[in-house]
Design an enzyme around this catalytic site. Structure first.
Site, PDB file in Angstrom:
ATOM      1  N   GLY A  11       0.828  -1.213   0.000  1.00 30.58           N
ATOM      2  CA  GLY A  11       0.000   0.000   0.000  1.00 30.58           C
ATOM      3  C   GLY A  11       0.855   1.253   0.000  1.00 30.58           C
ATOM      4  N   THR A  36      -6.171  -2.817  -1.852  1.00 34.69           N
ATOM      5  CA  THR A  36      -6.019  -1.429  -2.308  1.00 34.69           C
ATOM      6  C   THR A  36      -4.571  -1.133  -2.690  1.00 34.69           C
ATOM      7  OG1 THR A  36      -5.741  -0.735   0.004  1.00 34.69           O
ATOM      8  CG2 THR A  36      -7.922  -0.445  -0.967  1.00 34.69           C
ATOM      9  N   GLY A  37      -3.680  -2.037  -2.377  1.00 31.46           N
ATOM     10  CA  GLY A  37      -2.272  -1.838  -2.721  1.00 31.46           C
ATOM     11  C   GLY A  37      -1.981  -2.393  -4.106  1.00 31.46           C
ATOM     12  N   ASP A  57      -3.959 -12.827   2.890  1.00 28.73           N
ATOM     13  CA  ASP A  57      -4.953 -12.010   3.573  1.00 28.73           C
ATOM     14  C   ASP A  57      -4.766 -12.202   5.077  1.00 28.73           C
ATOM     15  OD1 ASP A  57      -7.449 -11.179   4.767  1.00 28.73           O
ATOM     16  OD2 ASP A  57      -8.249 -11.142   2.723  1.00 28.73           O
ATOM     17  N   ALA A 113      -0.516   0.084  13.268  1.00 28.89           N
ATOM     18  CA  ALA A 113      -0.851   1.354  12.625  1.00 28.89           C
ATOM     19  C   ALA A 113      -2.283   1.707  12.997  1.00 28.89           C
ATOM     20  CB  ALA A 113      -0.705   1.236  11.111  1.00 28.89           C
ATOM     21  N   TYR A 144     -14.223   1.136  10.345  1.00 23.80           N
ATOM     22  CA  TYR A 144     -12.805   1.525  10.414  1.00 23.80           C
ATOM     23  C   TYR A 144     -12.471   2.057  11.812  1.00 23.80           C
ATOM     24  CZ  TYR A 144      -8.475   3.908   8.878  1.00 23.80           C
ATOM     25  OH  TYR A 144      -7.171   4.339   8.725  1.00 23.80           O
ATOM     26  N   ARG A 185      -8.814   9.815  -1.314  1.00 25.07           N
ATOM     27  CA  ARG A 185      -8.525  10.757  -0.231  1.00 25.07           C
ATOM     28  C   ARG A 185      -8.292  12.146  -0.808  1.00 25.07           C
ATOM     29  NH1 ARG A 185      -4.618   6.975   3.397  1.00 25.07           N
ATOM     30  NH2 ARG A 185      -4.433   5.838   1.447  1.00 25.07           N
TER      31      ARG A 185
END
Ligand code: NAD
Ligand code: UDP
Length: 310
Positions: A11, A36-37, A57, A113, A144, A185
């Site tokens: 990512g 998404t990466g 995963d 993270a 999230y 974003r």
């Protein structure tokens, strides 16, 4: 030489982190399901014999040898993490459990993270780590926000129950090269729109604020945190405390790109935080870390990157 596992390593942030860790002389194992990466982000790293990629995963258990684990796997852009909210919750919660179990098995230090989103739509401004947040548990951002909050809980429970050597950072909005063009974003959207001559889409009235950190500054803070003394578990805020409105960001990007694009106003998404700015005293005092790159300087580098890829 440390064997370092980076989940989410293909990512935006993970790929910068893998590169930095290789440059520091580590053996790096990048684990990513490419949700998404992209392999493009890490294509240069394959030349290094100490770099390995596994398509995996993290909601499934993983058995590898490692000394340090950076747990970065999780889509970070609101459109992406909301597109399969249940999967996002699983990645945050089951993924954290799987990585913490691996940390026990391998006796690894593990860094999570986490995010400024744990503060939700904050009622205290700016946000210190002691603030417990204002999160809507049933809203569209909850998969999230609450997922990341639960992951923090698990990290501290694994420390209490199994004495796992944990580190938790709360990352505030970070931008830079290797953000995906379609990530959604605000920084990447505005730059891509400006360079293509499309309207810049401001959600709401543009008076909401964010504090933007350039990726190189963030990566430095992350590595310092991982290698800090054991008692510093965090959570530690990492971000740039200089606060801008979204309208100011749009104007600055128009200025720096020389674009003739117009601003258009769209409805603001539900639960979009009105203000966000980190207190970074803990990072400053304990790590001697503070961001160095000014927004204008970081945006120029990011614009140069997007000019090459769009
Ligand atoms: P990103 O979407 O570019 O990267 C996330 C990576 O995780 C992608 O490569 C994706 O394919 C991978 N991934 C997602 N689900 C996975 C799964 N189940 N198993 C394996 N891999 C999976 O986002 P980013 O900006 O690089 O964010 C990385 C981490 O940092 C995330 O955990 C995010 O929550 C956190 N963070 C980022 C920011 C920011 O401003 N960039 C702010 C706060 C927190
Ligand atoms: N935003 C915007 N236009 C866009 C994308 C985002 O005005 O094209 C706004 C968004 O509503 C939010 C801010 O910019 O108020 C930051 O959004 P982003 O998705 O980058 O991050 P987050 O909301 O997670 O901080």
């Amino acid at each position: 030489m440390n064997r370092v596992l980076v989940t989410g390593g293909a990512g935006f942030l993970g790929s910068h982190l893998c590169e930095r860790l290789l440059n520091d002389g580590n053996e790096v194992l990048c684990v990513d399901n490419l949700y998404t990466g992209s392999k493009k982000n890490i294509e240069d790293l394959f030349k290094n014999p100490y770099f390995k990629f596994i398509n995996h995963d993290i909601t499934e258990p993983l058995n590898v040898e490692t000394d340090q684990i950076y747990n970065f796997a999780c889509p970070a852009s609101p459109p992406h993490y909301q597109s399969d909210a249940i999967k996002t919750a699983k990645t945050n919660v089951i993924g954290a459990i799987n990585m913490l179990e691996l940390a026990i098995k391998t006796n690894s230090r593990i860094l999570q993270a986490s995010t400024s989103e744990v503060y939700g739509d904050p009622q205290i401004h700016p946000q210190p780590e002691s603030y417990r947040g204002y999160v809507n548990p049933i809203g569209i951002r909850a998969c999230y926000d609450e997922g990341k909050r639960m992951a923090e809980t698990l990290f501290f429970d694994y420390k209490r129950q199994h004495n796992v050597n944990i580190k938790v950072i709360r990352i505030f909005n970070t931008y830079g090269p290797k953000m995906d063009i379609y990530d959604g974003r605000v920084v990447s959207n505005f730059i891509v729109q400006a360079l293509k001559g499309e309207d810049l889409t401001i959600y709401g009235n543009g008076e909401q604020t964010r504090s933007f950190c350039y990726v190189d500054d963030l990566i430095e803070g992350i590595v310092q945190m991982m290698n800090s003394k054991e008692r510093l578990t965090g959570p530690v805020n990492l971000g740039n405390p200089l606060e801008f409105t979204i309208k100011q960001l749009a104007d600055l990007i128009l200025d720096l790109t020389g674009s003739q694009s117009k601003l258009v106003y769209k409805p603001i998404p539900d639960d979009d935080p009105i203000k966000r700015k980190p207190v970074i005293e803990i990072a400053q005092d304990e790590l001697g870390w503070k961001p160095l790159v000014k927004l204008e300087e970081g945006l120029k580098k990011t614009i140069d990157y997007f000019k090459k890829v769009i």
